[in-house]
Design an enzyme around this catalytic site. Structure first.
Site, PDB file in Angstrom:
ATOM      1  N   ASP A 100      -5.681  -6.672   5.858  1.00  0.00           N
ATOM      2  CA  ASP A 100      -6.844  -5.933   5.377  1.00  0.00           C
ATOM      3  C   ASP A 100      -7.937  -6.918   4.957  1.00  0.00           C
ATOM      4  O   ASP A 100      -9.096  -6.829   5.368  1.00  0.00           O
ATOM      5  CB  ASP A 100      -6.399  -5.072   4.175  1.00  0.00           C
ATOM      6  CG  ASP A 100      -7.457  -4.105   3.703  1.00  0.00           C
ATOM      7  OD1 ASP A 100      -8.534  -4.046   4.324  1.00  0.00           O
ATOM      8  OD2 ASP A 100      -7.204  -3.408   2.700  1.00  0.00           O
TER       9      ASP A 100
ATOM     10  N   LYS B 285       3.249 -15.441   2.849  1.00  0.00           N
ATOM     11  CA  LYS B 285       3.171 -16.128   1.555  1.00  0.00           C
ATOM     12  C   LYS B 285       4.608 -16.386   1.142  1.00  0.00           C
ATOM     13  O   LYS B 285       5.064 -15.963   0.067  1.00  0.00           O
ATOM     14  CB  LYS B 285       2.412 -15.222   0.557  1.00  0.00           C
ATOM     15  CG  LYS B 285       2.101 -15.846  -0.783  1.00  0.00           C
ATOM     16  CD  LYS B 285       0.990 -16.867  -0.748  1.00  0.00           C
ATOM     17  CE  LYS B 285       0.778 -17.480  -2.123  1.00  0.00           C
ATOM     18  NZ  LYS B 285      -0.083 -18.675  -2.083  1.00  0.00           N
TER      19      LYS B 285
ATOM     20  N   ASP C 181     -11.380  -8.553   7.342  1.00  0.00           N
ATOM     21  CA  ASP C 181     -12.759  -8.371   6.864  1.00  0.00           C
ATOM     22  C   ASP C 181     -13.470  -9.709   6.762  1.00  0.00           C
ATOM     23  O   ASP C 181     -14.661  -9.822   7.068  1.00  0.00           O
ATOM     24  CB  ASP C 181     -12.778  -7.671   5.498  1.00  0.00           C
ATOM     25  CG  ASP C 181     -12.945  -6.163   5.624  1.00  0.00           C
ATOM     26  OD1 ASP C 181     -12.620  -5.624   6.701  1.00  0.00           O
ATOM     27  OD2 ASP C 181     -13.402  -5.527   4.655  1.00  0.00           O
TER      28      ASP C 181
ATOM     29  N   TYR D 245       0.821  -1.217   0.000  1.00  0.00           N
ATOM     30  CA  TYR D 245       0.000   0.000   0.000  1.00  0.00           C
ATOM     31  C   TYR D 245       0.855   1.267   0.000  1.00  0.00           C
ATOM     32  O   TYR D 245       0.379   2.348  -0.341  1.00  0.00           O
ATOM     33  CB  TYR D 245      -0.945   0.032   1.208  1.00  0.00           C
ATOM     34  CG  TYR D 245      -2.032  -1.025   1.189  1.00  0.00           C
ATOM     35  CD1 TYR D 245      -2.215  -1.858   0.092  1.00  0.00           C
ATOM     36  CD2 TYR D 245      -2.896  -1.183   2.257  1.00  0.00           C
ATOM     37  CE1 TYR D 245      -3.204  -2.827   0.071  1.00  0.00           C
ATOM     38  CE2 TYR D 245      -3.896  -2.149   2.245  1.00  0.00           C
ATOM     39  CZ  TYR D 245      -4.036  -2.966   1.154  1.00  0.00           C
ATOM     40  OH  TYR D 245      -5.028  -3.922   1.138  1.00  0.00           O
TER      41      TYR D 245
ATOM     42  N   ASP E  65      -3.279 -18.082   1.886  1.00  0.00           N
ATOM     43  CA  ASP E  65      -4.414 -18.735   1.219  1.00  0.00           C
ATOM     44  C   ASP E  65      -5.033 -19.801   2.131  1.00  0.00           C
ATOM     45  O   ASP E  65      -6.257 -19.913   2.241  1.00  0.00           O
ATOM     46  CB  ASP E  65      -4.014 -19.308  -0.143  1.00  0.00           C
ATOM     47  CG  ASP E  65      -2.635 -19.940  -0.139  1.00  0.00           C
ATOM     48  OD1 ASP E  65      -1.903 -19.790   0.851  1.00  0.00           O
ATOM     49  OD2 ASP E  65      -2.283 -20.598  -1.140  1.00  0.00           O
TER      50      ASP E  65
END
Ligand code: NAD
Length: 353
Positions: free
Chosen positions: A244, A188, A248, A138, A220
């Protein structure tokens, strides 16, 4: 206790108003609370042409804590990126160095039926997400879109320094130490070097916390495990982008995004407290938004910034009592139940308090 109130846009002012009623009650109970309000997001853009005006930033910096509503709305979507309301949150995080985002995903027993997952999968769920907020893809440079139409290239840079990774992992370990003593680090590493470094540093830090069990999971698999068997997790620590998305996902385990608070802390415990949801333009102005995520965010403020866990517990207890009375806003109401308004829920919490 000096608290900056930044209501923002959409349902932000509606839900913040309910939290302020609770603050007023605590103040008349003797807590020395000082508040000052300032515009932020689209509301600030409308007044000052800037989603994070200098005066708002100065107030946030001078306060001990920031209680934030939500920002954004479709009317601002076409603005240049640096004028968009969401820029205010990124700016506050960066300017105040709020690098550690704590997001609890807890299922209140009263709401075990509100989740789309089976109650036996989610009841008793109590996860804490620790998400890094100031680095990752980001913020990484270079970034952009280049090339002529037909040959355009979009690119972003995933970037983490050792210092950034180290300080958020320490927050993860310390948080686990205060809870179930199990820390799961999400990465990851099979594909991304940045997260290989993340895993290496986690292993290097772990011996300093012999009482905390450290495990690793690929992002994942984590996404899958969160809906398969979410109760296996205690504290999850991860980078900005994975956090993020996963937090959620975890929010939906609890039934409604309108229930979930968050804290974003600096190295000294100063924090910005906000619901994890956005400005919900689809229901703004209707008086039907759920104010509980905002009220619970304020509870976190007393726990993490002001070191008053008893006040936090009092607020959380009042929320549970309001729910136990059967009151439900539309987002958590079962079919056939008459949903209550934002103000009615606020009044019930106030009465329970
Ligand atoms: P959203 O979180 O605002 O809304 C998603 C859905 O959840 C909507 O149907 C909404 O009605 C519902 N919802 C959210 N909060 C609720 C509450 N308290 N009570 C009842 N229902 C609730 O996400 P979105 O629609 O994708 O985004 C809307 C705007 O908010 C966008 O401009 C986005 O950029 C912004 N946004 C801001 C923040 C923030 O301020 N921290 C976070 C996310 C999105």
């Amino acid at each position: 206790m000096k608290i900056a109130l930044l209501p923002g846009d959409g349902i932000g002012p509606e839900i913040l108003r309910q939290a302020v009623r609770i603050l007023d009650a605590l103040r008349s109970d003797g807590l020395k609370i000082e508040t000052e309000e300032a515009p932020v997001g689209g509301a600030a853009y409308d007044i000052a042409g800037d989603p994070l005006p200098a005066a708002t930033l100065a107030l946030a910096k001078s306060a001990d804590a920031v209680l934030f509503g939500a920002v954004g709305g479709p009317q601002y979507d076409a603005l240049p990126r640096d004028k968009r309301p969401e820029k205010a949150i990124l700016g506050l995080r960066k300017e105040c160095d709020f690098f550690a985002n704590l997001r609890p995903a807890t299922v209140f027993p009263e709401l075990a039926d509100a989740s789309t997952l089976k109650p036996e999968v989610v009841s008793g769920l109590d996860i804490m997400f620790v998400r890094e907020l100031t680095g990752d893809i980001y913020f990484g440079q270079p970034r952009g879109i280049t090339g002529a139409r037909g040959e355009r290239v979009g690119f972003n840079t995933m970037h983490y320094t050792e210092a950034q990774i180290t300080r958020i992992l320490h927050v993860g370990f310390r948080t686990a130490r205060q809870r179930g003593k199990r820390l799961c680090s999400v990465d990851k590493m099979n594909v991304l070097e940045t997260t290989q470094l993340w895993r290496d540093i986690a292993e290097e830090i772990a011996p300093g916390y012999p009482d905390v069990e450290l495990t690793h999971i690929l992002v994942d698999n984590c996404a899958m495990q969160l809906v398969r068997n979410p109760r296996q997790f205690d504290v999850l620590v991860t980078g900005n982008m994975f956090g993020d998305i996963l937090s959620d996902e975890a929010s939906m385990l609890t039934g409604s995004i309108g229930m979930l608070p968050s804290a974003s802390l600096d190295a000294n415990g100063k924090g910005l407290y906000e619901p994890i949801h956005g400005s919900a333009p689809d229901i703004a102005g209707k008086g039907v938004a759920n104010p509980l995520a905002q009220i619970l965010s304020m509870g976190m403020m007393f726990r993490y910034t002001f070191g008053l866990p008893d006040v936090a517990a009092r607020i959380e207890g009042a929320v549970r009592k309001a729910l136990a009375s059967g009151l439900r806003t539309a987002d958590i109401a079962a079919g056939g139940t008459r949903p209550c308004t934002t103000a009615e829920m606020g009044s019930a919490v106030l009465k329970a308090l």
